[in-house]
Write a protein that holds these residues in place. Structure first.
Motif, PDB file in Angstrom:
ATOM      1  N   MET A   1       0.839  -1.195   0.000  1.00 49.11           N
ATOM      2  CA  MET A   1       0.000   0.000   0.000  1.00 49.11           C
ATOM      3  C   MET A   1       0.879   1.252   0.000  1.00 49.11           C
ATOM      4  N   ASN A   2       0.509   2.200  -0.805  1.00 49.68           N
ATOM      5  CA  ASN A   2       1.255   3.450  -0.926  1.00 49.68           C
ATOM      6  C   ASN A   2       0.715   4.508   0.024  1.00 49.68           C
ATOM      7  N   ARG A   3       1.605   5.424   0.364  1.00 48.31           N
ATOM      8  CA  ARG A   3       1.225   6.643   1.086  1.00 48.31           C
ATOM      9  C   ARG A   3       1.632   7.816   0.209  1.00 48.31           C
ATOM     10  N   CYS A   4       1.141   8.987   0.538  1.00 44.94           N
ATOM     11  CA  CYS A   4       1.562  10.192  -0.177  1.00 44.94           C
ATOM     12  C   CYS A   4       3.089  10.274  -0.141  1.00 44.94           C
ATOM     13  N   ALA A   5       3.674  10.736  -1.219  1.00 41.57           N
ATOM     14  CA  ALA A   5       5.132  10.715  -1.392  1.00 41.57           C
ATOM     15  C   ALA A   5       5.883  11.569  -0.370  1.00 41.57           C
ATOM     16  N   TRP A   6       5.221  12.541   0.260  1.00 42.52           N
ATOM     17  CA  TRP A   6       5.908  13.409   1.211  1.00 42.52           C
ATOM     18  C   TRP A   6       6.162  12.738   2.563  1.00 42.52           C
ATOM     19  N   VAL A   7       5.525  11.613   2.826  1.00 44.26           N
ATOM     20  CA  VAL A   7       5.649  10.954   4.128  1.00 44.26           C
ATOM     21  C   VAL A   7       7.016  10.296   4.264  1.00 44.26           C
ATOM     22  N   LYS A   8       7.701  10.626   5.350  1.00 48.21           N
ATOM     23  CA  LYS A   8       8.989   9.996   5.653  1.00 48.21           C
ATOM     24  C   LYS A   8       8.690   8.703   6.423  1.00 48.21           C
ATOM     25  N   LEU A   9       8.798   7.584   5.740  1.00 51.47           N
ATOM     26  CA  LEU A   9       8.410   6.297   6.312  1.00 51.47           C
ATOM     27  C   LEU A   9       9.270   5.873   7.496  1.00 51.47           C
ATOM     28  N   ASP A  10      10.472   6.443   7.616  1.00 51.13           N
ATOM     29  CA  ASP A  10      11.341   6.107   8.743  1.00 51.13           C
ATOM     30  C   ASP A  10      11.059   6.956   9.986  1.00 51.13           C
ATOM     31  N   GLU A  11      10.027   7.796   9.903  1.00 47.06           N
ATOM     32  CA  GLU A  11       9.637   8.646  11.033  1.00 47.06           C
ATOM     33  C   GLU A  11       8.216   8.275  11.477  1.00 47.06           C
ATOM     34  N   PRO A  12       8.088   7.431  12.502  1.00 49.44           N
ATOM     35  CA  PRO A  12       6.757   6.981  12.939  1.00 49.44           C
ATOM     36  C   PRO A  12       5.779   8.119  13.244  1.00 49.44           C
ATOM     37  N   ILE A  13       6.270   9.221  13.806  1.00 45.46           N
ATOM     38  CA  ILE A  13       5.395  10.352  14.119  1.00 45.46           C
ATOM     39  C   ILE A  13       4.798  10.953  12.835  1.00 45.46           C
ATOM     40  N   TYR A  14       5.585  10.949  11.775  1.00 45.56           N
ATOM     41  CA  TYR A  14       5.145  11.469  10.485  1.00 45.56           C
ATOM     42  C   TYR A  14       4.122  10.539   9.840  1.00 45.56           C
ATOM     43  N   VAL A  15       4.389   9.241   9.908  1.00 44.03           N
ATOM     44  CA  VAL A  15       3.468   8.246   9.353  1.00 44.03           C
ATOM     45  C   VAL A  15       2.131   8.323  10.085  1.00 44.03           C
ATOM     46  N   ALA A 169      -4.104  20.185   6.531  1.00 41.00           N
ATOM     47  CA  ALA A 169      -3.951  19.568   7.849  1.00 41.00           C
ATOM     48  C   ALA A 169      -5.287  19.304   8.525  1.00 41.00           C
ATOM     49  N   VAL A 170      -6.234  20.235   8.379  1.00 40.17           N
ATOM     50  CA  VAL A 170      -7.520  20.113   9.084  1.00 40.17           C
ATOM     51  C   VAL A 170      -8.635  19.601   8.183  1.00 40.17           C
ATOM     52  N   GLY A 171      -8.266  19.074   7.031  1.00 41.63           N
ATOM     53  CA  GLY A 171      -9.242  18.416   6.174  1.00 41.63           C
ATOM     54  C   GLY A 171     -10.177  19.326   5.403  1.00 41.63           C
ATOM     55  N   MET A 172      -9.847  20.595   5.315  1.00 42.71           N
ATOM     56  CA  MET A 172     -10.652  21.481   4.469  1.00 42.71           C
ATOM     57  C   MET A 172     -10.450  21.125   3.001  1.00 42.71           C
ATOM     58  N   VAL A 173      -9.280  20.562   2.719  1.00 40.87           N
ATOM     59  CA  VAL A 173      -9.008  19.959   1.412  1.00 40.87           C
ATOM     60  C   VAL A 173      -8.437  18.568   1.671  1.00 40.87           C
ATOM     61  N   ASN A 174      -8.778  17.642   0.805  1.00 41.50           N
ATOM     62  CA  ASN A 174      -8.209  16.305   0.874  1.00 41.50           C
ATOM     63  C   ASN A 174      -7.257  16.182  -0.299  1.00 41.50           C
ATOM     64  N   ASP A 175      -5.964  16.231  -0.005  1.00 45.42           N
ATOM     65  CA  ASP A 175      -4.934  16.170  -1.033  1.00 45.42           C
ATOM     66  C   ASP A 175      -4.160  14.851  -1.003  1.00 45.42           C
ATOM     67  N   HIS A 176      -4.729  13.825  -0.363  1.00 45.62           N
ATOM     68  CA  HIS A 176      -4.104  12.512  -0.471  1.00 45.62           C
ATOM     69  C   HIS A 176      -4.120  12.126  -1.945  1.00 45.62           C
ATOM     70  N   THR A 177      -2.979  11.694  -2.454  1.00 45.24           N
ATOM     71  CA  THR A 177      -2.920  11.306  -3.863  1.00 45.24           C
ATOM     72  C   THR A 177      -3.805  10.076  -4.094  1.00 45.24           C
ATOM     73  N   THR A 178      -4.214   9.908  -5.335  1.00 44.89           N
ATOM     74  CA  THR A 178      -5.187   8.860  -5.651  1.00 44.89           C
ATOM     75  C   THR A 178      -4.690   7.448  -5.344  1.00 44.89           C
ATOM     76  N   ASP A 179      -3.375   7.260  -5.252  1.00 41.88           N
ATOM     77  CA  ASP A 179      -2.840   5.930  -4.932  1.00 41.88           C
ATOM     78  C   ASP A 179      -2.568   5.737  -3.436  1.00 41.88           C
ATOM     79  N   CYS A 180      -2.900   6.734  -2.605  1.00 45.87           N
ATOM     80  CA  CYS A 180      -2.613   6.682  -1.171  1.00 45.87           C
ATOM     81  C   CYS A 180      -3.615   5.797  -0.438  1.00 45.87           C
ATOM     82  N   LEU A 181      -3.121   5.027   0.523  1.00 47.45           N
ATOM     83  CA  LEU A 181      -3.995   4.164   1.311  1.00 47.45           C
ATOM     84  C   LEU A 181      -5.004   4.937   2.145  1.00 47.45           C
ATOM     85  N   CYS A 182      -4.740   6.212   2.391  1.00 48.38           N
ATOM     86  CA  CYS A 182      -5.650   7.037   3.183  1.00 48.38           C
ATOM     87  C   CYS A 182      -6.706   7.731   2.327  1.00 48.38           C
ATOM     88  N   ARG A 183      -6.644   7.540   1.068  1.00 53.00           N
ATOM     89  CA  ARG A 183      -7.612   8.156   0.164  1.00 53.00           C
ATOM     90  C   ARG A 183      -8.999   7.606   0.470  1.00 53.00           C
TER      91      ARG A 183
END
Length: 184
Positions: A1-15, A169-183
């Motif tokens: 499963m993909n996440r948005c490309a900006w997420v640093k996968l080695d940083e649990p707080i970021y994930v 950040a507060v969900g006024m826009v949803n910018d998760h990319t179409t391949d993101c698991l959070c979409r």
């Protein structure tokens, strides 16, 4: 499963932030106030830096209780300037107090800060359909308008880029990319 490309996968707080918060609509006033202050603190820095200091900010700024923050005096501001748990920039620290006053004024005028801030998107999230992070804008016409109005209403550290980041950040826009698991 993909996440948005900006997420640093080695940083649990970021994930965790990406998976559980980013893009999720927030309507609670205090959380909205916290996020607009943290976005302002981020100016010129990475969001990861702010996430790592988030608990420090909550403690330093009385859990973002605007009613308490508006009473901060010069002694309290000097203490904050020495607090290594937050970004020790005098203007950014002062902006939280300034923003607390503006926040309370908007609550009074609009019934809640949520009513005020969500009016920029007609009360409902904008769902974008970006295929890649390269398509995601850093500002929009709405963030430009929001920035201009927030400044007019007395807020600081609310440029258009900060406003757009806040909107994401507060969900006024949803910018998760179409391949993101959070979409959703």
């Amino acid at each position: 499963m993909n996440r948005c490309a900006w997420v640093k996968l080695d940083e649990p707080i970021y994930v965790a932030y990406h998976d559980e918060e980013w893009g999720v609509p927030v309507y609670e006033d205090r959380h909205l106030f916290e996020m607009i202050c943290l976005e302002g603190a981020q100016a010129g820095l990475s969001w990861l830096t702010i996430l790592k200091k988030r608990e420090g900010y909550r403690q330093a700024f009385d859990q973002f209780d605007a009613e308490k923050i508006i009473h901060y005096d010069a002694v309290k501001l000097a203490e904050l300037k020495e607090n290594s748990a937050i970004i020790r920039n005098r203007l950014k620290i002062q902006s939280v107090v300034t923003n607390a006053n503006a926040f309370l004024a908007m609550q009074q005028k609009h019934g809640s800060f949520s009513n005020y801030i969500w009016s920029f998107v007609d009360g409902k999230p904008i769902i974008n359909h970006w295929k890649s992070i390269a398509e995601v804008p850093i500002t929009t016409e709405i963030s430009d308008r929001m920035s201009k109005q927030l400044k007019k209403d007395g807020f600081k550290f609310v440029g258009s880029t900060i406003c757009y980041s806040f909107m994401q950040a507060v969900g006024m826009v949803n910018d998760h990319t179409t391949d993101c698991l959070c979409r959703k």
